[in-house]
Design a protein around this motif. Structure first.
Motif, PDB file in Angstrom:
ATOM      1  N   TYR A 156      10.517 -18.819  -6.777  1.00 35.78           N
ATOM      2  CA  TYR A 156       9.391 -17.987  -5.806  1.00 35.78           C
ATOM      3  C   TYR A 156       9.666 -16.485  -6.354  1.00 35.78           C
ATOM      4  CZ  TYR A 156      10.906 -22.047  -2.906  1.00 35.78           C
ATOM      5  OH  TYR A 156      10.914 -23.421  -2.454  1.00 35.78           O
ATOM      6  N   SER A 157       9.819 -16.403  -7.422  1.00 33.75           N
ATOM      7  CA  SER A 157       9.651 -15.104  -8.030  1.00 33.75           C
ATOM      8  C   SER A 157       8.036 -14.991  -8.508  1.00 33.75           C
ATOM      9  CB  SER A 157      10.147 -14.943  -9.389  1.00 33.75           C
ATOM     10  OG  SER A 157       9.997 -15.900 -10.462  1.00 33.75           O
ATOM     11  N   TYR A 158       7.398 -13.521  -8.315  1.00 40.52           N
ATOM     12  CA  TYR A 158       6.043 -13.474  -8.565  1.00 40.52           C
ATOM     13  C   TYR A 158       6.212 -13.207 -10.138  1.00 40.52           C
ATOM     14  CZ  TYR A 158       4.822 -12.536  -3.688  1.00 40.52           C
ATOM     15  OH  TYR A 158       4.612 -12.745  -2.467  1.00 40.52           O
ATOM     16  N   THR A 159       4.700 -13.086 -10.687  1.00 39.29           N
ATOM     17  CA  THR A 159       4.491 -12.487 -11.882  1.00 39.29           C
ATOM     18  C   THR A 159       4.441 -10.985 -12.043  1.00 39.29           C
ATOM     19  OG1 THR A 159       3.714 -14.748 -12.591  1.00 39.29           O
ATOM     20  CG2 THR A 159       2.949 -12.858 -14.118  1.00 39.29           C
ATOM     21  N   GLY A 160       5.015 -10.246 -12.729  1.00 33.35           N
ATOM     22  CA  GLY A 160       4.886  -9.003 -12.843  1.00 33.35           C
ATOM     23  C   GLY A 160       5.145  -8.259 -14.231  1.00 33.35           C
ATOM     24  N   GLY A 161       4.982  -7.028 -14.197  1.00 36.95           N
ATOM     25  CA  GLY A 161       5.306  -6.333 -15.498  1.00 36.95           C
ATOM     26  C   GLY A 161       3.937  -6.701 -16.366  1.00 36.95           C
ATOM     27  N   PRO A 162       4.007  -5.790 -17.652  1.00 40.11           N
ATOM     28  CA  PRO A 162       2.905  -5.952 -18.587  1.00 40.11           C
ATOM     29  C   PRO A 162       3.027  -7.003 -19.504  1.00 40.11           C
ATOM     30  CG  PRO A 162       4.766  -4.483 -19.261  1.00 40.11           C
ATOM     31  CD  PRO A 162       5.436  -4.966 -17.840  1.00 40.11           C
ATOM     32  N   ALA A 163       1.991  -7.664 -20.094  1.00 46.60           N
ATOM     33  CA  ALA A 163       2.048  -8.562 -20.795  1.00 46.60           C
ATOM     34  C   ALA A 163       2.536  -8.375 -22.139  1.00 46.60           C
ATOM     35  CB  ALA A 163       0.281  -8.935 -21.367  1.00 46.60           C
ATOM     36  N   ILE A 164       3.170  -9.326 -22.793  1.00 52.48           N
ATOM     37  CA  ILE A 164       3.781  -9.178 -23.875  1.00 52.48           C
ATOM     38  C   ILE A 164       3.235  -9.916 -25.147  1.00 52.48           C
ATOM     39  CG2 ILE A 164       6.305  -8.976 -22.746  1.00 52.48           C
ATOM     40  CD1 ILE A 164       6.880 -11.703 -23.228  1.00 52.48           C
TER      41      ILE A 164
END
Length: 930
Positions: A633-641
């Motif tokens: 249930y974690s979201y997608t967050g943070g910059p692209a890699i």
């Protein structure tokens, strides 16, 4: 004296009193992206209007307009196109003669001599109502910069083009002028500026800000965009339906009846186009329409459309079908005529149009002689909104009929300064047809209501005077776009966006309208989560509401509403909806409740709350070793890699205790395909990426590995996620630090003497043998070397002085490291807490010994204090006061023949048991100092 309209009103009401009911809103040309327009066109050209000729044909006496373009610059010619020479003449159905008579047709363009245009034309030898692809969507007027003279394209509604993204035009509001490369645009009309207040648990609201200064594309830049689109693949869906075949719908169309009028040719009348919402012309009330046969499915839909317009001002009535339709002086619903029927009656083909309204008149903006509404049988019409939302090949009939009835009462008849260009800065039924907006066709918009009243007051009876509406779409630079949640960032993705129970959620660019003629008070908007598209008060309600003290008449508001997902919503997929009310919670209190509810086109998925380290700010501290993590249930967050897509990620923080090489692995016990990223932590989660990895060759089943040199006490962020959205799971996160520690190996053992020494094995590796006397392997070990200072016993202790479970081994330092002769071992010594140890070895003066200190498992790392003591064999000092006396004997007897911690409770020979050996030593050293 009664006005003539009122006199006729009394007569027509006697013959046209049929009741109107059930459903519609928008369109005759579908909304088309530039890629669709370009690939459907036979010719793309830039040309100057040389001449305009309006005339009446001999065959059907239809009024048509020929526009001749010269000074041509050909951008593209398709295989179907007719020959193009120095000039091209395009024919449009409709126009106005000098004596005031004319025919108005939906999306009929208007030109002035000397204007320069870029146009996308159907030039295959057939006659069309409008030969431009998508009607006004396929035409761009060329205007020049007032300062530089550089040409710029603007749409038929004078909207500048600022970009082409994914084959679609991004445009501005209507341009007032372009100067020094900057387009100055109009502000929207009838916008309500008051921002609502967030009440009782709702978080915030913000009014949409509309920029009025933009940097548009030049004509050269726009042309290159078109050429690139034409050089690439065509769209999946073509805007031309059954172009080469006659649709088999003749049984659904009424028989055509020819006009009996006789007229002469005339010169064209002067026209001044203006791209705005306006009305020109009217019916002498009532506007009586001949219906289709009452057995047709479209019969009640047509009636519903008339009924909805009548709700604002009483205009329409109907009479039964007489079996014919055509250019015959009667207002009619003409059904679904084929291209042949349309050609036979109005001398034109359908082209890209969904529906058309033909209007005859005798004077500009005067009374209509006839208005006919027909629908293109090449399209598949449905009456269920959910069907057309899910399938772009289906057309929602109610939206279309509301648009055409707007034309029928006089709305944008392409006369008197009105020009249908689909570029309106307000909500309206007169925009192009959009299959992706939630519009049930029940009701009109604020601008529509204002104009229809203005056109017929005081001769028409007012209908409902109070009417609120809410929409999940908005006007974006004079076209429609859908409202979205703040996590709906990819317009091409239709999968549900993900939120968790209790999470903030923003509904971006929702619209509220007051279609009434009175200021409304205590207006409230509430957010609901529903398992279906029927939004009502029994659905899960978000906390609080959004409140307008007052809402001015015939105006609209667009903005963002932020609240939270209800904590009582069970996990699952939901439609996010809005209900707007006046003075309370009952959305059915105003005159037209059908438009008081809406829902967003894309569902949301509600999950349980995410892990605490779902965001970088909540990163969990980890140390070397193995940590089992769960990304569920974690979201997608943070910059692209750069190395992979990383989704559904969680964050960890690692502070190395020393310089070294750090290995990060997710190779073991993974239930999903992992992706790793390592960042330098600069303290604000805006950290630079050091390295990332997906599917390392040393790992099976999509495991990942990073190996990186790191610096002591420099914090690092570790991000673990999946390479596919919505993929969660568990995995062992393994951190192994090969630190730079001087006494990490036996060969580098630290020379020490009696005393206490700080031990830190967090960066240590394991290099010694497994020792059964110590309970097994001594992990993450450090080495020390001592020259025996006494003849007796060496005591090496971490007892109660360590934050990890220790093991200790004493070796004779003879031969190569690490040695095989053990002089003492310890693990989990009796009386010592936290698994700490005391090792005792018999030593001889002057000889060298190794002391090895480490952890009981590979996870046991930390800090400890190692104390080294040398005790003579003949000392019976049991209590450690430096002399042997009765107090030592008393302590020994209290623990007689019991196991005690080594060196305590009378254990003077350090074997962990109080017995005769200890008593003999004590008696032999009686009254001695030692």
């Amino acid at each position: 004296m009664l006005h003539p309209r009122l006199l006729r009103l009394g007569l027509t009401s006697l013959i046209a009193g049929a009741v109107l009911f059930t459903n519609p809103v928008a369109a005759h040309e579908p909304y088309l992206a530039l890629n669709q327009i370009a690939h459907a066109s036979d010719a793309v050209m830039i040309g100057t209007v040389r001449s305009i000729r309006v005339y009446e044909t001999d065959e059907t006496r239809m009024i048509k307009t020929d526009v001749t373009f010269s000074d041509l610059d050909v951008v593209h010619i398709g295989d179907r196109s007719q020959d193009v020479g120095d000039e091209i003449t395009l024919t449009f159905v409709g126009g106005m003669l000098a004596d005031g008579r004319g025919v108005s047709v939906c999306d009929q363009p208007h030109f002035a001599e000397g204007e320069r245009w870029m146009f996308f034309a159907l030039n295959d030898g057939k006659g069309y109502v409008n030969p431009f692809v998508g009607g006004p969507q396929g035409m761009f007027r060329i205007v020049t910069d007032e300062s530089t003279g550089i040409p710029f394209p603007v749409t038929a509604g004078r909207c500048a083009v600022v970009d082409v993204q994914d084959g679609a035009i991004q445009s501005t509001p209507e341009v007032l002028f372009i100067r020094d490369g900057i387009a100055q645009c109009k502000s929207p009309e009838r916008a309500a500026p008051v921002t609502p207040r967030a009440m009782d648990g709702a978080i915030s609201a913000a009014t949409r800000h509309i920029e009025t200064a933009h940097l548009p594309l030049t004509l050269g830049e726009f042309r290159r965009e078109v050429e690139m689109l034409l050089a690439g693949p065509g769209p999946v869906e073509t805007p031309l339906r059954d172009r080469d075949a006659e649709p088999a719908f003749s049984k659904w169309s009424k028989r055509a009846q020819k006009s009996v009028q006789t007229v002469d040719d005339h010169a064209p009348a002067e026209h001044h186009p203006r791209g705005t919402l306006c009305a020109c012309g009217y019916h002498d009330l009532y506007a009586v329409f001949e219906q289709v046969d009452n057995s047709w499915w479209s019969f009640p839909e047509n009636n519903q459309g008339m009924f909805m317009w009548n709700e604002y001002i009483d205009i329409f009535r109907y009479v039964n079908n007489d079996g014919s339709w055509g250019d015959n002086g009667d207002n009619e619903f003409g059904g679904f005529p084929s291209n042949s029927d349309l050609q036979d009656t109005w001398e034109s083909s359908w082209g890209t149009a969904i529906a058309k309204t033909f209007v005859r008149f005798d004077s500009v903006c005067g009374e209509f002689d006839e208005a006919d509404i027909v629908f293109n049988p090449a399209y598949t019409f449905v009456t269920d909104l959910s069907q057309s939302l899910e399938d772009s090949n289906l057309v929602h009939y109610q939206q279309v009929v509301m648009h055409e009835l707007g034309h029928a009462w006089g709305y944008i008849t392409n006369l008197g300064g009105c020009n249908e260009d689909y570029s309106y800065s307000t909500h309206s039924v007169m925009h192009a047809y959009y299959n992706f907006i939630v519009e049930n066709g029940r009701g009109v918009h604020a601008g529509d209501a204002q104009l229809v009243r203005a056109n017929y007051i005081p001769y028409g009876a007012l209908g409902v005077t109070d009417d609120l509406g809410v929409e999940s779409y908005y006007v974006l630079n004079n076209g429609y776009d859908i409202s979205r949640t703040d996590r709906d960032t990819d317009p091409g993705d239709t999968s549900p966006t993900v939120y968790h129970q209790g999470a903030p959620i923003t509904l971006e660019n929702v619209s509220l309208e007051n279609m009434g003629i009175s200021t409304l008070f205590n207006v409230r908007a509430r957010v609901f989560f529903s398992s279906d598209q029927t939004i009502n008060n029994s659905d899960y309600k978000a906390p609080g509401y959004f409140y307008w003290d007052q809402f001015i008449p015939e105006a609209w508001w667009t903005g963002d509403l932020t609240t939270t997902v209800p904590t009582n919503v069970p996990p699952g997929d939901y439609w996010v909806g809005l209900i707007v009310t006046e003075d309370g919670e009952n959305y059915e209190v105003d005159g037209i409740p059908q438009n008081n509810k809406t829902f967003l086109t894309r569902k949301v998925r509600i999950n349980p709350p995410p892990p605490v380290n779902d965001e970088c700010e909540g990163a969990i501290e980890v140390v070397s070793g193995i940590t089992t993590i769960d990304t569920s249930y974690s979201y997608t967050g943070g910059p692209a890699i750069p190395c992979a897509t990383i989704t559904n990620d969680v964050w960890f923080r690692y502070v190395p205790p020393c310089d070294g090489r750090l290995t990060i692995r997710t190779c073991d016990n993974a239930t999903f395909d992992t992706v790793l990223a390592l960042y330098r932590d600069n303290g604000n989660c805006n950290s630079p990426l050091i390295e990332c990895n997906d599917d390392h060759f040393s790992c099976a089943n999509g495991g990942s590995r990073i190996l990186e040199t790191i610096v002591e006490d420099q914090p690092y962020l570790i991000r673990v996620g999946s390479n596919q959205e919505g993929q969660y799971g568990t995995v062992d996160l393994e951190l192994h630090l090969d630190g730079i520690v001087p006494n990490d190996f036996c060969s580098g053992a630290m020379l020490v003497g009696e005393g206490s020494y700080d031990v830190d094995n967090r960066c240590a590796s394991t290099d010694g043998n497994s020792e059964s006397c110590a309970g097994g392997q001594v992990y993450n070990d450090l080495w020390y070397r001592i020259v025996a200072p006494c003849d007796g016993k060496l005591i090496a202790s971490t007892c109660d002085e360590s934050d990890f479970d220790t093991r200790i081994v004493i070796y004779l330092a003879a031969g190569a490291c690490p040695g095989a002769i053990k002089y003492g071992c310890s693990d989990d010594e009796l009386g010592c807490g936290n698994g700490t140890s005391i090792a005792v070895g018999d030593i001889s003066p002057g000889r060298h010994y190794w002391i090895r200190v480490g952890g009981a498992t590979d996870l046991e790392r930390g800090e400890a204090v190692l104390t080294l003591t040398c005790r003579e064999d003949d000392c019976g000092d049991a209590n450690g006061d430096g002399s042997v006396d009765f107090s030592d004997l008393e302590e020994l007897l209290e623990n007689w023949q019991q196991s005690v911690p080594i060196g305590q409770g009378g254990d003077v020979n350090y074997d962990g048991v109080v017995d005769f050996d200890d008593l003999n030593i004590l008696l032999d050293s009686w009254n001695d100092d030692c």
